[in-house]
Write a protein that holds these residues in place. Structure first.
Motif, PDB file in Angstrom:
ATOM      1  N   SER A   1       0.849  -1.198   0.000  1.00  0.00           N
ATOM      2  CA  SER A   1       0.000   0.000   0.000  1.00  0.00           C
ATOM      3  C   SER A   1       0.884   1.248   0.000  1.00  0.00           C
ATOM      4  O   SER A   1       2.103   1.162   0.204  1.00  0.00           O
ATOM      5  CB  SER A   1      -0.889   0.035   1.253  1.00  0.00           C
ATOM      6  OG  SER A   1      -0.096   0.259   2.406  1.00  0.00           O
TER       7      SER A   1
ATOM      8  N   ALA B   1      -3.655  13.142   3.695  1.00  0.00           N
ATOM      9  CA  ALA B   1      -4.295  11.904   4.135  1.00  0.00           C
ATOM     10  C   ALA B   1      -3.655  11.478   5.462  1.00  0.00           C
ATOM     11  O   ALA B   1      -2.456  11.679   5.667  1.00  0.00           O
ATOM     12  CB  ALA B   1      -4.084  10.818   3.087  1.00  0.00           C
TER      13      ALA B   1
ATOM     14  N   ALA C   1      -2.693   8.792   6.417  1.00  0.00           N
ATOM     15  CA  ALA C   1      -1.628   7.815   6.199  1.00  0.00           C
ATOM     16  C   ALA C   1      -0.236   8.449   6.336  1.00  0.00           C
ATOM     17  O   ALA C   1       0.700   7.798   6.813  1.00  0.00           O
ATOM     18  CB  ALA C   1      -1.773   7.173   4.824  1.00  0.00           C
ATOM     19  N   THR C   2      -0.091   9.693   5.937  1.00  0.00           N
ATOM     20  CA  THR C   2       1.213  10.363   6.032  1.00  0.00           C
ATOM     21  C   THR C   2       1.674  10.386   7.488  1.00  0.00           C
ATOM     22  O   THR C   2       2.830  10.063   7.794  1.00  0.00           O
ATOM     23  CB  THR C   2       1.115  11.799   5.470  1.00  0.00           C
ATOM     24  OG1 THR C   2       0.463  11.773   4.202  1.00  0.00           O
ATOM     25  CG2 THR C   2       2.490  12.430   5.332  1.00  0.00           C
TER      26      THR C   2
ATOM     27  N   VAL D   1       4.622  16.330   1.208  1.00  0.00           N
ATOM     28  CA  VAL D   1       3.544  15.740   0.403  1.00  0.00           C
ATOM     29  C   VAL D   1       3.264  16.633  -0.800  1.00  0.00           C
ATOM     30  O   VAL D   1       3.090  17.844  -0.634  1.00  0.00           O
ATOM     31  CB  VAL D   1       2.244  15.609   1.245  1.00  0.00           C
ATOM     32  CG1 VAL D   1       1.129  14.996   0.411  1.00  0.00           C
ATOM     33  CG2 VAL D   1       2.494  14.794   2.505  1.00  0.00           C
TER      34      VAL D   1
ATOM     35  N   ASP E   1       6.136  12.011  -0.295  1.00  0.00           N
ATOM     36  CA  ASP E   1       4.830  11.352  -0.417  1.00  0.00           C
ATOM     37  C   ASP E   1       4.254  11.711  -1.789  1.00  0.00           C
ATOM     38  O   ASP E   1       3.725  12.812  -1.988  1.00  0.00           O
ATOM     39  CB  ASP E   1       3.906  11.805   0.722  1.00  0.00           C
ATOM     40  CG  ASP E   1       2.567  11.065   0.715  1.00  0.00           C
ATOM     41  OD1 ASP E   1       2.174  10.554  -0.360  1.00  0.00           O
ATOM     42  OD2 ASP E   1       1.912  11.026   1.773  1.00  0.00           O
TER      43      ASP E   1
ATOM     44  N   GLN F   1      -0.218  11.210  -4.470  1.00  0.00           N
ATOM     45  CA  GLN F   1      -1.123  11.975  -5.332  1.00  0.00           C
ATOM     46  C   GLN F   1      -0.414  12.588  -6.529  1.00  0.00           C
ATOM     47  O   GLN F   1      -1.047  13.291  -7.312  1.00  0.00           O
ATOM     48  CB  GLN F   1      -1.793  13.091  -4.495  1.00  0.00           C
ATOM     49  CG  GLN F   1      -2.542  12.546  -3.285  1.00  0.00           C
ATOM     50  CD  GLN F   1      -3.344  13.594  -2.542  1.00  0.00           C
ATOM     51  OE1 GLN F   1      -3.304  14.776  -2.859  1.00  0.00           O
ATOM     52  NE2 GLN F   1      -4.087  13.157  -1.533  1.00  0.00           N
TER      53      GLN F   1
ATOM     54  N   SER G   1       1.080   5.348  -4.262  1.00  0.00           N
ATOM     55  CA  SER G   1      -0.049   4.496  -3.887  1.00  0.00           C
ATOM     56  C   SER G   1      -0.824   4.075  -5.136  1.00  0.00           C
ATOM     57  O   SER G   1      -1.005   4.882  -6.045  1.00  0.00           O
ATOM     58  CB  SER G   1      -0.996   5.269  -2.955  1.00  0.00           C
ATOM     59  OG  SER G   1      -2.249   4.608  -2.861  1.00  0.00           O
TER      60      SER G   1
ATOM     61  N   LYS H   1      -6.472   6.862  -6.855  1.00  0.00           N
ATOM     62  CA  LYS H   1      -5.271   7.639  -7.237  1.00  0.00           C
ATOM     63  C   LYS H   1      -5.148   7.714  -8.759  1.00  0.00           C
ATOM     64  O   LYS H   1      -5.760   6.930  -9.474  1.00  0.00           O
ATOM     65  CB  LYS H   1      -4.013   7.005  -6.635  1.00  0.00           C
ATOM     66  CG  LYS H   1      -4.098   6.764  -5.135  1.00  0.00           C
ATOM     67  CD  LYS H   1      -4.173   8.058  -4.333  1.00  0.00           C
ATOM     68  CE  LYS H   1      -4.737   7.800  -2.949  1.00  0.00           C
ATOM     69  NZ  LYS H   1      -3.906   8.132  -1.853  1.00  0.00           N
TER      70      LYS H   1
ATOM     71  N   GLU I   1      -5.537  -2.930  -3.288  1.00  0.00           N
ATOM     72  CA  GLU I   1      -4.484  -2.221  -2.557  1.00  0.00           C
ATOM     73  C   GLU I   1      -3.133  -2.427  -3.219  1.00  0.00           C
ATOM     74  O   GLU I   1      -2.866  -3.480  -3.798  1.00  0.00           O
ATOM     75  CB  GLU I   1      -4.389  -2.741  -1.117  1.00  0.00           C
ATOM     76  CG  GLU I   1      -5.653  -2.604  -0.298  1.00  0.00           C
ATOM     77  CD  GLU I   1      -5.946  -1.177   0.142  1.00  0.00           C
ATOM     78  OE1 GLU I   1      -5.104  -0.278  -0.079  1.00  0.00           O
ATOM     79  OE2 GLU I   1      -7.031  -0.966   0.708  1.00  0.00           O
ATOM     80  N   GLY I   2      -2.275  -1.439  -3.112  1.00  0.00           N
ATOM     81  CA  GLY I   2      -0.921  -1.580  -3.634  1.00  0.00           C
ATOM     82  C   GLY I   2      -0.172  -0.272  -3.503  1.00  0.00           C
ATOM     83  O   GLY I   2      -0.765   0.792  -3.279  1.00  0.00           O
TER      84      GLY I   2
HETATM   85  C1  LIG Z   1      -3.651   7.760  -0.491  1.00  0.00           C
HETATM   86  C2  LIG Z   1      -2.568   8.451   0.212  1.00  0.00           C
HETATM   87  C3  LIG Z   1      -1.670   7.769   1.030  1.00  0.00           C
HETATM   88  C4  LIG Z   1      -1.814   6.322   1.402  1.00  0.00           C
HETATM   89  O1  LIG Z   1      -1.941   5.411   0.367  1.00  0.00           O
HETATM   90  P1  LIG Z   1      -2.701   4.018   0.638  1.00  0.00           P
HETATM   91  O2  LIG Z   1      -2.369   3.226  -0.586  1.00  0.00           O
HETATM   92  O3  LIG Z   1      -4.148   4.338   0.760  1.00  0.00           O
HETATM   93  O4  LIG Z   1      -2.147   3.424   1.869  1.00  0.00           O
HETATM   94  C5  LIG Z   1      -0.647   8.478   1.604  1.00  0.00           C
HETATM   95  N1  LIG Z   1      -0.497   9.794   1.397  1.00  0.00           N
HETATM   96  C6  LIG Z   1      -1.352  10.503   0.623  1.00  0.00           C
HETATM   97  C7  LIG Z   1      -1.119  11.960   0.432  1.00  0.00           C
HETATM   98  C8  LIG Z   1      -2.426   9.857   0.012  1.00  0.00           C
HETATM   99  O5  LIG Z   1      -3.270  10.565  -0.742  1.00  0.00           O
END
Ligand SMILES: *Cc1c(COP(=O)(O)O)cnc(C)c1O
Length: 371
Positions: free
Chosen positions: A58, A85, A87-88, A131, A157, A160, A181, A186, A193-194
């Motif tokens: 992911s 997101a 996730a960062t 990012v 990151d 996007q 991602s 995206k 997922e990947g």
């Molecule tokens: C989507 C996203 C992620 C995480 O990616 P996943 O594949 O959903 O784990 C991280 N950072 C940003 C800015 C994202 O948009």
């Protein structure tokens, strides 16, 4: 309703080829980390271009593994943005590291002036996780100068920002590592997922290979306490055989739609900063900013008109309940991030939008009468 993403239309375009790609995987009878994953890594490396691409589970894993490969661990400070997101932030805090949130500029991107000041003032802070938000590229030449001047450990990151660039430099090529991602929404989304780690460092690429697969250096020899973050052949096959060949066309379509919005939307309540100077954006998202007090009314209006609007992001990372018990720092009060966060609305910008839908979206924006 005009959806923010239209995967049924995407399937109408890609379904037959996708099924053929999966058939080939099934025939071969190998499902995890095989020829398709190597093929995807090679195609992406050539497309970018970048020497090494390593497929992982992911985008979040790509970020965490990249930070870990650079030596980020418990207590390490990592400079990042709160407007992204979650996730960062997760990638940092899962390692026990401590995010330092820096405010954003008027485009919503992390403010490099403030970052530079911070790296100047605090020599113990060397990790940086910027990012490229909304598909806009940060100033890459400046990022490179900062990396060299302050000896930074950078993970970009790029979840996007696939294909985005600034002054001729692709995002993902200045940090020691970068994360992509393949989440379906995206620009280079898959059918599950990947993610992938990008790097020019041969040793870093080796370490990432090792970390994604339980930390094995050879079968049953574990040099590190790694992850199960292995990419599936089915996902890799659809990405490399079906989606990468369409990526340029998809990106151009997004860019055309963004141009159309800029020329056709006339709404005096909007703040539409566009892309920062020098950035060739991939328009992953199309954000408009409306006055904070009027946003609920505007969201209602758009939904009433049948437009699937979204928010990126409705809450800053450090405001999330999960972060209240997790160590983190703020530089200043992040006033810009708070303001943009409370006023952003994303218009649909996916590549399968049709002309009539664009007209509805533009008309809905233009006919909004606010109080
Ligand atoms: C989507 C996203 C992620 C995480 O990616 P996943 O594949 O959903 O784990 C991280 N950072 C940003 C800015 C994202 O948009």
């Amino acid at each position: 309703m005009i959806p923010a993403n239209d995967f049924t239309r995407q399937w109408a375009d890609t379904g037959a080829e996708t099924l053929a790609a999966w058939e080939a995987v099934g025939q071969r009878g190998w499902f995890v980390l095989g020829e398709e994953v190597r093929g995807l890594e090679k195609s992406l490396a050539e497309l970018w271009p970048i020497p090494h691409v390593v497929g992982v589970g992911s985008g979040l894993d790509a970020l965490e593994i990249s930070l870990r490969a650079l030596g980020c661990r418990e207590g390490t400070h990592v400079v990042t943005t709160p407007l992204t997101a979650f996730a960062t932030t997760l990638a940092i805090v899962k390692l026990g590291a401590i995010p330092i949130y820096v405010d954003v500029d008027d485009y919503g991107l992390i403010d490099l002036d403030q970052c530079e000041q911070l790296f100047h003032d605090r020599p113990e802070v060397r990790f940086f996780l910027p990012v490229h938000l909304y598909g806009h590229a940060l100033d890459m030449a400046r990022l490179r100068q900062m990396r060299d001047r302050f000896n930074l450990q950078i993970v970009e990151d790029c979840a996007q920002s696939v294909l985005a660039e600034h002054s001729g430099i692709r995002t993902g090529t200045v940090g020691q590592l970068a994360a992509v991602s393949f989440y379906p929404t995206k620009n280079l989304g898959g059918t599950g997922e990947g993610g992938a780690v990008l790097t020019s460092g041969t040793h870093l690429a080796e370490l990432v290979h090792c970390l994604r697969d339980y930390g094995q250096i050879s079968k049953y020899q574990h040099a590190h306490t790694g992850y199960n973050s292995r990419l599936d052949e089915l996902h890799a096959a659809v990405l490399s055989r079906v989606h990468i060949p369409r990526l340029a066309k998809w990106t151009q379509r997004r860019q055309k739609i963004a141009c159309h919005y800029f020329s056709q939307i006339k709404q005096d309540q909007f703040y539409m900063p566009g892309a920062p100077g020098g950035s060739i954006s991939n328009w992953h998202l199309f954000p408009v900013f409306v006055p904070v007090a009027k946003r609920p009314e505007f969201l209602n209006h758009m939904r009433h008109c049948g437009v699937g609007v979204a928010q990126h992001y409705p809450m800053l990372a450090f405001e999330q309940p999960a972060m209240q018990s997790v160590p983190h720092e703020l530089v200043g009060d992040c006033a810009n991030a708070r303001r943009l966060c409370a006023s952003e609305v994303s218009l649909p910008v996916h590549p399968y939008l049709q002309k009539e839908e664009l007209e509805i979206i533009v008309r809905s924006c233009n006919t909004w009468k606010h109080n």
